[in-house]
Design a protein around this motif. Structure first.
Motif, PDB file in Angstrom:
ATOM      1  N   PRO A 167     -59.368  24.799  -9.722  1.00 59.97           N
ATOM      2  CA  PRO A 167     -59.251  24.820  -8.253  1.00 59.97           C
ATOM      3  C   PRO A 167     -59.652  26.148  -7.617  1.00 59.97           C
ATOM      4  O   PRO A 167     -60.282  26.153  -6.551  1.00 59.97           O
ATOM      5  N   ALA A 168     -59.341  27.278  -8.267  1.00 58.65           N
ATOM      6  CA  ALA A 168     -59.672  28.572  -7.646  1.00 58.65           C
ATOM      7  C   ALA A 168     -61.186  28.745  -7.582  1.00 58.65           C
ATOM      8  O   ALA A 168     -61.742  29.230  -6.577  1.00 58.65           O
ATOM      9  N   ALA A 169     -61.887  28.337  -8.653  1.00 58.22           N
ATOM     10  CA  ALA A 169     -63.353  28.464  -8.678  1.00 58.22           C
ATOM     11  C   ALA A 169     -63.976  27.533  -7.633  1.00 58.22           C
ATOM     12  O   ALA A 169     -64.964  27.881  -6.974  1.00 58.22           O
ATOM     13  N   ILE A 170     -63.368  26.362  -7.457  1.00 56.09           N
ATOM     14  CA  ILE A 170     -63.907  25.409  -6.479  1.00 56.09           C
ATOM     15  C   ILE A 170     -63.743  25.969  -5.059  1.00 56.09           C
ATOM     16  O   ILE A 170     -64.660  25.906  -4.237  1.00 56.09           O
ATOM     17  N   GLU A 171     -62.586  26.575  -4.828  1.00 59.15           N
ATOM     18  CA  GLU A 171     -62.368  27.221  -3.523  1.00 59.15           C
ATOM     19  C   GLU A 171     -63.411  28.327  -3.302  1.00 59.15           C
ATOM     20  O   GLU A 171     -63.954  28.489  -2.211  1.00 59.15           O
ATOM     21  N   GLU A 172     -63.710  29.060  -4.374  1.00 59.25           N
ATOM     22  CA  GLU A 172     -64.689  30.152  -4.262  1.00 59.25           C
ATOM     23  C   GLU A 172     -66.090  29.603  -3.926  1.00 59.25           C
ATOM     24  O   GLU A 172     -66.834  30.215  -3.156  1.00 59.25           O
ATOM     25  N   ILE A 173     -66.430  28.440  -4.478  1.00 54.87           N
ATOM     26  CA  ILE A 173     -67.736  27.828  -4.156  1.00 54.87           C
ATOM     27  C   ILE A 173     -67.837  27.603  -2.641  1.00 54.87           C
ATOM     28  O   ILE A 173     -68.835  27.967  -2.014  1.00 54.87           O
ATOM     29  N   PHE A 174     -66.782  27.020  -2.068  1.00 55.40           N
ATOM     30  CA  PHE A 174     -66.816  26.741  -0.625  1.00 55.40           C
ATOM     31  C   PHE A 174     -66.917  28.049   0.160  1.00 55.40           C
ATOM     32  O   PHE A 174     -67.673  28.133   1.136  1.00 55.40           O
ATOM     33  N   SER A 175     -66.188  29.095  -0.287  1.00 55.81           N
ATOM     34  CA  SER A 175     -66.232  30.319   0.520  1.00 55.81           C
ATOM     35  C   SER A 175     -67.544  31.069   0.308  1.00 55.81           C
ATOM     36  O   SER A 175     -68.108  31.612   1.259  1.00 55.81           O
ATOM     37  N   LEU A 176     -68.086  31.070  -0.915  1.00 55.00           N
ATOM     38  CA  LEU A 176     -69.386  31.728  -1.142  1.00 55.00           C
ATOM     39  C   LEU A 176     -70.483  31.097  -0.276  1.00 55.00           C
ATOM     40  O   LEU A 176     -71.298  31.783   0.335  1.00 55.00           O
ATOM     41  N   LYS A 177     -70.499  29.770  -0.243  1.00 59.35           N
ATOM     42  CA  LYS A 177     -71.548  29.053   0.500  1.00 59.35           C
ATOM     43  C   LYS A 177     -71.287  28.994   1.995  1.00 59.35           C
ATOM     44  O   LYS A 177     -72.155  28.586   2.756  1.00 59.35           O
ATOM     45  N   LYS A 178     -70.029  29.336   2.395  1.00 55.21           N
ATOM     46  CA  LYS A 178     -69.584  29.102   3.776  1.00 55.21           C
ATOM     47  C   LYS A 178     -69.749  27.611   4.109  1.00 55.21           C
ATOM     48  O   LYS A 178     -70.266  27.213   5.158  1.00 55.21           O
ATOM     49  N   ARG A 179     -69.300  26.792   3.166  1.00 55.60           N
ATOM     50  CA  ARG A 179     -69.470  25.343   3.299  1.00 55.60           C
ATOM     51  C   ARG A 179     -68.245  24.734   3.968  1.00 55.60           C
ATOM     52  O   ARG A 179     -67.117  25.042   3.590  1.00 55.60           O
ATOM     53  N   PRO A 180     -68.440  23.856   4.951  1.00 56.30           N
ATOM     54  CA  PRO A 180     -67.282  23.199   5.565  1.00 56.30           C
ATOM     55  C   PRO A 180     -66.502  22.410   4.519  1.00 56.30           C
ATOM     56  O   PRO A 180     -67.109  21.717   3.703  1.00 56.30           O
ATOM     57  N   PRO A 181     -65.169  22.502   4.524  1.00 57.45           N
ATOM     58  CA  PRO A 181     -64.379  21.789   3.509  1.00 57.45           C
ATOM     59  C   PRO A 181     -64.524  20.276   3.584  1.00 57.45           C
ATOM     60  O   PRO A 181     -64.191  19.566   2.636  1.00 57.45           O
ATOM     61  N   LEU A 182     -65.071  19.769   4.703  1.00 54.68           N
ATOM     62  CA  LEU A 182     -65.280  18.322   4.844  1.00 54.68           C
ATOM     63  C   LEU A 182     -66.471  17.805   4.048  1.00 54.68           C
ATOM     64  O   LEU A 182     -66.725  16.605   4.022  1.00 54.68           O
ATOM     65  N   ASN A 183     -67.224  18.721   3.430  1.00 52.73           N
ATOM     66  CA  ASN A 183     -68.444  18.306   2.731  1.00 52.73           C
ATOM     67  C   ASN A 183     -68.192  18.290   1.222  1.00 52.73           C
ATOM     68  O   ASN A 183     -68.087  19.334   0.593  1.00 52.73           O
ATOM     69  N   PRO A 184     -68.102  17.089   0.628  1.00 50.38           N
ATOM     70  CA  PRO A 184     -67.693  16.992  -0.781  1.00 50.38           C
ATOM     71  C   PRO A 184     -68.785  17.413  -1.766  1.00 50.38           C
ATOM     72  O   PRO A 184     -69.953  17.564  -1.400  1.00 50.38           O
ATOM     73  N   LEU A 185     -68.383  17.581  -3.041  1.00 52.10           N
ATOM     74  CA  LEU A 185     -69.276  18.102  -4.087  1.00 52.10           C
ATOM     75  C   LEU A 185     -69.656  17.006  -5.083  1.00 52.10           C
ATOM     76  O   LEU A 185     -68.886  16.065  -5.308  1.00 52.10           O
ATOM     77  N   ILE A 186     -70.809  17.192  -5.712  1.00 50.74           N
ATOM     78  CA  ILE A 186     -71.245  16.279  -6.785  1.00 50.74           C
ATOM     79  C   ILE A 186     -70.666  16.773  -8.112  1.00 50.74           C
ATOM     80  O   ILE A 186     -70.670  17.975  -8.387  1.00 50.74           O
ATOM     81  N   ILE A 187     -70.155  15.851  -8.936  1.00 51.34           N
ATOM     82  CA  ILE A 187     -69.779  16.193 -10.316  1.00 51.34           C
ATOM     83  C   ILE A 187     -70.972  15.900 -11.217  1.00 51.34           C
ATOM     84  O   ILE A 187     -71.529  14.795 -11.192  1.00 51.34           O
ATOM     85  N   HIS A 188     -71.365  16.918 -11.990  1.00 47.13           N
ATOM     86  CA  HIS A 188     -72.485  16.779 -12.920  1.00 47.13           C
ATOM     87  C   HIS A 188     -71.938  16.476 -14.324  1.00 47.13           C
ATOM     88  O   HIS A 188     -70.999  17.131 -14.779  1.00 47.13           O
ATOM     89  N   LEU A 189     -72.553  15.490 -14.954  1.00 50.10           N
ATOM     90  CA  LEU A 189     -72.098  15.010 -16.263  1.00 50.10           C
ATOM     91  C   LEU A 189     -73.200  15.220 -17.295  1.00 50.10           C
ATOM     92  O   LEU A 189     -74.371  15.402 -16.938  1.00 50.10           O
TER      93      LEU A 189
END
Ligand code: TXA
Ligand code: MG
Length: 308
Positions: free
Chosen positions: A35-57
């Motif tokens: 969760p902390a790294a995911i939060e950092e992704i949003f803050s690094l990108k300045k991405r709105p929290p309403l915009n979800p992420l793709i999970i890569h498999l």
């Protein structure tokens, strides 16, 4: 800072964020359970929290960790197009995926990228979340230099060279009855017909489910872009290598008028170059067909040129 595969694995296992190559664009990756790294992704990108992420498999069967029932066509699409530039959005068991990844939605986007380094990485780390590795709203990054320009020279990048496609994956969303187009991308919509028996159509904006990212301004350089116009009157033009333009115009070439693949491959590098060179305005040669992958180009240009 360029890192190798073993350093990339170590960074991710330690809960850090790194940039990874894919065949479409670079991604900003973190473990899906960090969760902390995911939060950092949003803050690094300045991405709105309403915009979800793709999970890569790394394997399609990994989706069964997140849902036990898949929509019709999922496994057939996966078998045919993965690894590759298709993202599938399906309902999931929400207890298995952090809400910030899904932006609170009951669905999740999945993809297996087609890049040997990142597939080797995913084999060792398990599922990774990764939005495109650019500041929110800006053109995506298609080489390590672009990532470094947005996040600094010290930012760890797994160097996989230049992305072969250069434009994001095509997103298909299961709407409960059929697959619909959530985002145009590197695979043209008609290519899904052989598997689905129909061509997925774009959703109306008023309808749910919708791809939240499509609501935001995107792919945009600082420069003002003009989509067509009187090409003799312009200072800077983005155009085709196999056309002749007025001689006083400075032309930045994005490829041949017969190859949407080549043009898309060069698109973000050119849009970024406008800003690198401090060019304030550029006009685009819009004389290209309105079909196949050209439609993806048209959509990206409209978004990049919009002032909203
Ligand atoms: O090619 C790609 O897809 C790249 C590489 C790195 O894989 N990734 C990428 O991620 O473009 P991003 O975050 O820049 O764009 C993902 C898009 C966003 O528009 C987001 O709104 C949409 O996918 N999306 C993610 N989860 C969704 C969901 N559950 N429902 C609808 N749309 C979703
Ligand atoms: Mg993006």
């Amino acid at each position: 800072m360029r890192i190798d595969l073993s350093e990339a694995v170590r960074h991710l296992q330690e809960g850090k964020v790194i940039a990874i190559p894919t065949e479409t664009v670079y991604g900003l990756a973190a473990r899906y359970d960090a969760p902390a790294a995911i939060e950092e992704i949003f803050s690094l990108k300045k991405r709105p929290p309403l915009n979800p992420l793709i999970i890569h498999l790394s394997r399609a069967a990994q989706v069964f960790s997140f849902t036990s029932t898949l929509p019709p066509g999922f496994l057939e699409l996966a078998a045919h197009f993965w690894p590759g530039s298709m993202t599938l959005v399906v309902p999931v068991d929400t207890s298995t995926i952090l809400p910030q990844i899904r932006a609170g939605l009951p669905t999740q986007a999945f993809r297996i990228p087609d890049h040997p380094l990142t597939r080797a990485l995913l084999d060792q780390t398990g599922p990774l979340v990764a939005p495109s590795a650019n500041l929110s709203g800006k053109p995506s990054a298609v080489c390590p230099e672009h990532v470094e320009s947005d996040f600094g020279l010290d930012f760890p990048v797994l160097d996989g060279g230049i992305c072969s496609k250069g434009v994001e994956s095509t997103i298909l969303i299961w709407d409960g009855e059929k697959w619909v187009l959530g985002r145009l991308g590197a695979l043209p919509a008609p290519c899904f017909e052989s598997i689905l028996g129909y061509i997925p159509q774009e959703m109306g904006r008023e309808k749910t489910p919708l791809c939240p990212g499509q609501l935001f301004r995107h792919y945009a350089p600082k420069a003002t872009l003009h989509l067509g116009g009187d090409l003799a009157m312009v200072k800077t033009l983005i155009g085709f290598t196999d056309r002749i333009y007025p001689k006083d115009v400075r032309v930045l070439y994005w490829g041949k008028s017969t190859s949407p693949e080549e043009v898309l491959h060069n698109l973000y590098t050119l849009l970024r170059r406008l800003d690198e060179e401090g060019i304030e305005e550029a006009t685009i040669d819009m004389q290209f067909p309105q079909e196949g992958l050209w439609i993806t180009l048209l959509e990206r240009l409209k978004k990049a040129a919009s002032a909203a």
